[in-house]
Design a protein around this motif. Sequence first.
Motif, short mmCIF file in Angstrom:
data_model
loop_
_atom_site.label_atom_id
_atom_site.label_comp_id
_atom_site.label_asym_id
_atom_site.label_seq_id
_atom_site.Cartn_x
_atom_site.Cartn_y
_atom_site.Cartn_z
N LEU A 161 -7.00 -9.52 -5.28
CA LEU A 161 -6.12 -8.37 -5.07
C LEU A 161 -5.07 -8.25 -6.17
O LEU A 161 -4.71 -7.13 -6.57
CB LEU A 161 -5.43 -8.47 -3.71
CG LEU A 161 -6.31 -8.27 -2.47
CD1 LEU A 161 -5.51 -8.53 -1.21
CD2 LEU A 161 -6.89 -6.85 -2.45
N ARG A 172 -11.77 0.97 2.65
CA ARG A 172 -10.53 0.19 2.75
C ARG A 172 -10.81 -1.28 2.48
O ARG A 172 -11.93 -1.75 2.63
CB ARG A 172 -9.92 0.32 4.15
CG ARG A 172 -9.29 1.68 4.44
CD ARG A 172 -8.66 1.67 5.83
NE ARG A 172 -7.93 2.90 6.10
CZ ARG A 172 -7.27 3.14 7.22
NH1 ARG A 172 -7.25 2.24 8.19
NH2 ARG A 172 -6.63 4.28 7.38
N VAL A 173 -9.75 -1.98 2.11
CA VAL A 173 -9.79 -3.43 2.14
C VAL A 173 -9.39 -3.86 3.54
O VAL A 173 -8.27 -3.58 4.00
CB VAL A 173 -8.83 -4.05 1.10
CG1 VAL A 173 -8.83 -5.58 1.22
CG2 VAL A 173 -9.21 -3.62 -0.31
N GLU A 224 0.83 -1.19 0.00
CA GLU A 224 0.00 0.00 0.00
C GLU A 224 0.87 1.25 0.00
O GLU A 224 1.50 1.59 1.01
CB GLU A 224 -0.93 0.00 1.22
CG GLU A 224 -1.86 1.20 1.26
CD GLU A 224 -2.63 1.37 -0.04
OE1 GLU A 224 -2.29 2.33 -0.78
OE2 GLU A 224 -3.54 0.56 -0.33
N ARG A 266 -10.56 -4.17 -9.37
CA ARG A 266 -11.68 -3.81 -8.50
C ARG A 266 -11.43 -4.35 -7.09
O ARG A 266 -10.67 -5.30 -6.90
CB ARG A 266 -12.99 -4.37 -9.05
CG ARG A 266 -13.07 -5.89 -9.01
CD ARG A 266 -14.41 -6.40 -9.50
NE ARG A 266 -14.54 -7.83 -9.24
CZ ARG A 266 -15.67 -8.52 -9.42
NH1 ARG A 266 -16.73 -7.89 -9.91
NH2 ARG A 266 -15.72 -9.81 -9.16
N PRO A 267 -12.08 -3.78 -6.08
CA PRO A 267 -11.91 -4.28 -4.72
C PRO A 267 -12.54 -5.66 -4.56
O PRO A 267 -13.43 -6.04 -5.32
CB PRO A 267 -12.63 -3.24 -3.87
CG PRO A 267 -13.60 -2.59 -4.78
CD PRO A 267 -12.94 -2.59 -6.13
N ASN A 327 -5.51 -0.62 1.16
CA ASN A 327 -5.54 -2.00 1.64
C ASN A 327 -4.92 -2.02 3.03
O ASN A 327 -3.72 -1.86 3.19
CB ASN A 327 -4.77 -2.91 0.69
CG ASN A 327 -4.92 -4.37 1.08
OD1 ASN A 327 -5.42 -4.70 2.15
ND2 ASN A 327 -4.47 -5.25 0.20
N LEU A 357 -9.16 3.26 -2.80
CA LEU A 357 -9.17 2.47 -1.57
C LEU A 357 -7.76 2.26 -1.05
O LEU A 357 -6.80 2.25 -1.82
CB LEU A 357 -9.78 1.09 -1.83
CG LEU A 357 -11.24 1.00 -2.24
CD1 LEU A 357 -11.57 -0.45 -2.61
CD2 LEU A 357 -12.15 1.46 -1.11
N LEU A 364 -5.29 -0.05 -4.99
CA LEU A 364 -6.55 0.01 -5.72
C LEU A 364 -7.02 1.47 -5.77
O LEU A 364 -6.87 2.20 -4.80
CB LEU A 364 -7.61 -0.83 -5.01
CG LEU A 364 -7.36 -2.34 -4.95
CD1 LEU A 364 -8.34 -2.99 -3.98
CD2 LEU A 364 -7.48 -2.96 -6.33
#
Length: 342
Positions: A154, A286-287, A64, A159-160, A97, A95, A92
């Motif tokens: 991932l 967030r993821v 990230e 996309r998430p 992660n 977002l 992403l």
Amino acid sequence: RDLLLHHPFVSFEHTFIRFIREAAADPDVTAIKMTLYRVGASSPIVDALIDAARNGKRVAVFLELKARFDEDNNVSWAHALDAAGANIVYGLVGLKNHSKVTLVVRREEGRLRRYVHVGTGNYNARSALQYTDLSLFSAREDLGADIADLFNELTGSSRPPQGLSRGALVAPHQLLPALLDHIEREVEYARGGKAARITAKLNGLSDPEVVRALYRASSAGVEIDLIVRGICTLRPGVPGLSERIRVISVVGRLLEHSRIYRFENGGTPIHLIGSSDLRPRNLRRRVELLVPVGDPENKALLNQALEMYLADSRAWDLQQSGDYVSRGAGSSSAQEQLTSGR
């Protein structure tokens, strides 16, 4: 069986860092996948991943780059991992992660076996000495399959993650509805005259939808105990709204960082641990990953930790006014007990 550890009372260096170093050197390990958020300026974990890539293993890292205050460090580590031959995913769009998860794939007796680590803390050797966090090591096939699916999304999609199917929960699409369902189930148990209780330990609670759901649960008769280190927009003890909700904050020599969610579930408690707090950024932007803890001995360890924190003689009790009242002077008694092994 699964192994659950409470850091730093159990050494992070001698458990997780050892695990990843041995995986990097093990000739039977074929692949290592990991999410990285805040790793620091020096990192034995990233060093091990570099060694693994140089040893010919397939290394995939979701790094990230938007981790606040760690952007420069993470860019430097990304270059080093890329130079060693690792596959790097940088983020992403829209977002962050924030999940803490590792997957190791090992060849054993002619088949591939998955080993999973899920944590509540960053893969950071320095903060592992200063923060309280949990580690779950597992070779369960259902959890391994969920984590493999997560990494496939991932690393193979822009996309998430949309959701996992075997018990693990992932934000931003699946986690919030699942937690709301757990809360509503406790409401149904309370209305049916069964024991209904929610106990949670987290760093922040400010998502309006979750707060409203907890208020509804309290009004329906659910007993709720929350250990919230930081921001909490919920007000406990308000007659007719939150009189069955109690909120404390634990402050000590170590920064409380672990996340535990326990739902009574009609007498068959559900325990979840992972990266997510109950704030809008965690649940919606967030993821994040929460996973179930199923082993009875590990559930008992979580119950013991929750009870110890709730009984902390120096905790701060949140009042319905929004003020905190200290139970006693000094550092956390729960941390002192955990440090001494009592």
